[in-house]
Scaffold this active site. Structure first.
Site, short mmCIF file in Angstrom:
data_model
loop_
_atom_site.label_atom_id
_atom_site.label_comp_id
_atom_site.label_asym_id
_atom_site.label_seq_id
_atom_site.Cartn_x
_atom_site.Cartn_y
_atom_site.Cartn_z
N THR A 72 0.84 -1.21 0.00
CA THR A 72 0.00 0.00 0.00
C THR A 72 0.88 1.26 0.00
O THR A 72 0.64 2.19 -0.77
CB THR A 72 -0.93 0.00 1.24
N ASN A 150 -5.86 -9.10 -7.96
CA ASN A 150 -5.83 -9.92 -6.75
C ASN A 150 -7.06 -10.79 -6.59
O ASN A 150 -7.01 -11.85 -5.97
CB ASN A 150 -5.67 -9.02 -5.51
N GLY A 199 6.10 -7.95 0.58
CA GLY A 199 6.74 -9.17 1.07
C GLY A 199 5.79 -10.28 1.43
O GLY A 199 6.01 -11.44 1.08
N THR A 236 14.08 4.15 10.12
CA THR A 236 15.05 3.09 10.34
C THR A 236 14.59 1.82 9.62
O THR A 236 13.43 1.43 9.70
CB THR A 236 15.20 2.83 11.86
N CYS A 324 -9.56 -7.04 2.04
CA CYS A 324 -9.75 -5.69 2.57
C CYS A 324 -11.22 -5.26 2.55
O CYS A 324 -11.60 -4.36 3.26
CB CYS A 324 -8.94 -4.68 1.75
N1 PLP Z 1 -2.03 -4.37 -4.29
C1 PLP Z 1 -2.57 -5.57 -4.47
C2 PLP Z 1 -2.87 -6.03 -5.86
C3 PLP Z 1 -2.85 -6.40 -3.38
O1 PLP Z 1 -3.40 -7.60 -3.58
C4 PLP Z 1 -2.56 -5.92 -2.08
C5 PLP Z 1 -2.91 -6.72 -0.89
O2 PLP Z 1 -3.81 -7.54 -0.93
C6 PLP Z 1 -1.98 -4.65 -1.95
C7 PLP Z 1 -1.73 -3.91 -3.07
C8 PLP Z 1 -1.63 -4.10 -0.60
O3 PLP Z 1 -0.46 -4.70 -0.11
P1 PLP Z 1 -0.10 -4.63 1.45
O4 PLP Z 1 -1.04 -5.56 2.13
O5 PLP Z 1 1.32 -5.06 1.54
O6 PLP Z 1 -0.28 -3.22 1.85
#
Ligand code: PLP
Length: 392
Positions: A72, A150, A199, A236, A324
């Site tokens: 994000t 996703n 990660g 850091t 989410c």
């Molecule tokens: N972008 C995509 C396509 C994702 O699937 C996700 C998490 O599901 C994110 C961004 C966000 O990543 P993070 O959970 O590391 O903030």
């Protein structure tokens, strides 16, 4: 009861090799890599080694890799940098099916007065490229389009988009959070300007991300403070997680093709079996162009949440829509953008596999799913008419 974890697009298990590599830096070697003394300073070399491994997975140069806290942050930082370093340009292009990390950031920009174009997709989740290229103009500060979705796993033609935007000198960012480690990405031949990865989607821990910024791209930092990451991301360093991510990228690089074949075989088997033993089912998304680990299936006339709860009783973890947005009963914005009917959107389940998924686990899902669907359909007092379907 053991857990059958088929929700790897939400997050993945930390690989044992990754954890092993990280352990000394979570215990005895707790120094700060910016320190002058050897105890801390020696960690600097380890961070740089990890940077090299991440760069190698992407075909990038180590200095093009910036460590962040998550996908994000990388997405936000990329888009923010683009608009700040091209301050006269007030137009941003993205798609209707992005992760909220991009989608909601672009909506935030729209509220601030930017013009934002959301490119539509068709019923297979494929991008309307004509619409995209016609929308781009001299006022466009950045185009941000995900590498792979996703929810459905649909892969976008990032190479073609990158080439065509490069010809027009328009900055291109891609959210490769779901693609990295699953698809081969070679930034030597792929002219993308910025890429985000995370990660915890590739068997490294949560709380570590990467933003790749191509050499020569103007960059304006998002997190401002100390000089870390060559002044491009203050704070850091999350040393242990950076080292873990380096190891995770090394493993992904080594086993990418082998793993993709394994995952595709498993998810094809799951999909074929579920389609044949559960009536009124459909696959969501372009089956010819998908991540090898992802299948999104609609079981019509059943609530996805009810399916998840029943699966949960068998220790099976899957997902309806993106993690989410689950918790709200809002239908998936991705499936809605594809024009999938409400009855199918509400009954959609995403299974996302990983290298740790076994054949036996897939057998168990194939065994229990038809019973769950039959039972839930029978329980419904209204049968197939039970849904209130707003007009499409
Ligand atoms: N972008 C995509 C396509 C994702 O699937 C996700 C998490 O599901 C994110 C961004 C966000 O990543 P993070 O959970 O590391 O903030």
């Amino acid at each position: 009861m053991s857990t059958i974890y088929l929700d790897n697009n939400a997050t993945t298990r930390i690989a044992p090799e990754v954890l092993e590599e990280m352990m000394p830096y979570l215990t005895d070697l707790y120094g700060n890599p910016s320190s002058m003394h050897t105890f801390g300073g020696q960690l600097h070399r380890k961070v740089e080694q990890a940077r090299g491994k991440v760069a190698s997975l992407l075909g990038a140069e180590p200095e093009e890799i910036i460590f962040t806290s998550c996908g994000t942050e990388s997405d936000n930082a990329a888009i923010m940098s683009a608009v700040e370093s091209h301050s006269r340009k007030k137009h941003v292009i993205t798609t209707r099916v992005e992760h909220p990390a991009v989608l909601n950031f672009c909506k935030h920009l729209a509220r601030k007065g930017y013009r934002v174009t959301f490119v539509p997709v068709n019923h297979l989740g494929q991008l309307d490229l004509d619409f995209l290229f016609k929308s781009a103009d001299d006022d466009t500060a950045v185009v941000s389009i995900m590498f792979a979705n996703n929810e459905t796993g649909v892969i976008f033609p990032v190479a073609e988009i990158a080439e065509r935007l490069k010809e027009r000198d328009i900055l291109f960012h891609t959210d490769a959070v779901q693609a990295a480690g699953k698809l081969s990405i070679d930034l030597k031949s792929l002219p993308v300007d910025m890429i985000s990865i995370s990660g915890h989607k590739l068997h490294a821990p949560k709380g570590i991300g990467v933003l790749y910024v191509r050499k020569g791209t103007r960059f304006s930092p998002f997190v401002i403070g100390g000089h870390q990451e060559r002044g491009r991301r203050a704070g850091t360093e999350n040393v242990a997680s950076i080292i873990g991510l380096g190891k995770a990228c090394e493993l992904a690089d080594k086993f990418l093709h082998e793993e993709a074949t394994y995952l595709k075989t498993l998810s094809d088997r799951l999909e074929t079996a579920l389609l044949s033993c559960c009536p009124d089912t459909r696959i969501n998304g372009d089956v010819e162009n998908r991540l090898p680990n992802t299948t999104n299936i609609s079981f019509e006339y059943v609530e996805g949440e009810a399916i998840l709860l029943r699966l949960n009783e068998f220790g099976i973890c899957a997902s309806s829509g993106s993690a989410c947005t689950s918790g709200s009963l809002e239908p998936s914005h991705v499936l809605r953008a594809m024009g999938i009917p409400y009855t199918a959107v509400h009954g959609s389940i995403r299974f996302s596999l990983s290298r740790f998924t076994t054949n036996q686990e897939i057998d168990t899902v194939i065994q229990v799913m038809p019973g769950i669907i039959k039972e839930l359909r029978e329980l419904s007092p209204f049968g197939r008419e039970k849904f209130f379907c707003p007009p499409d």
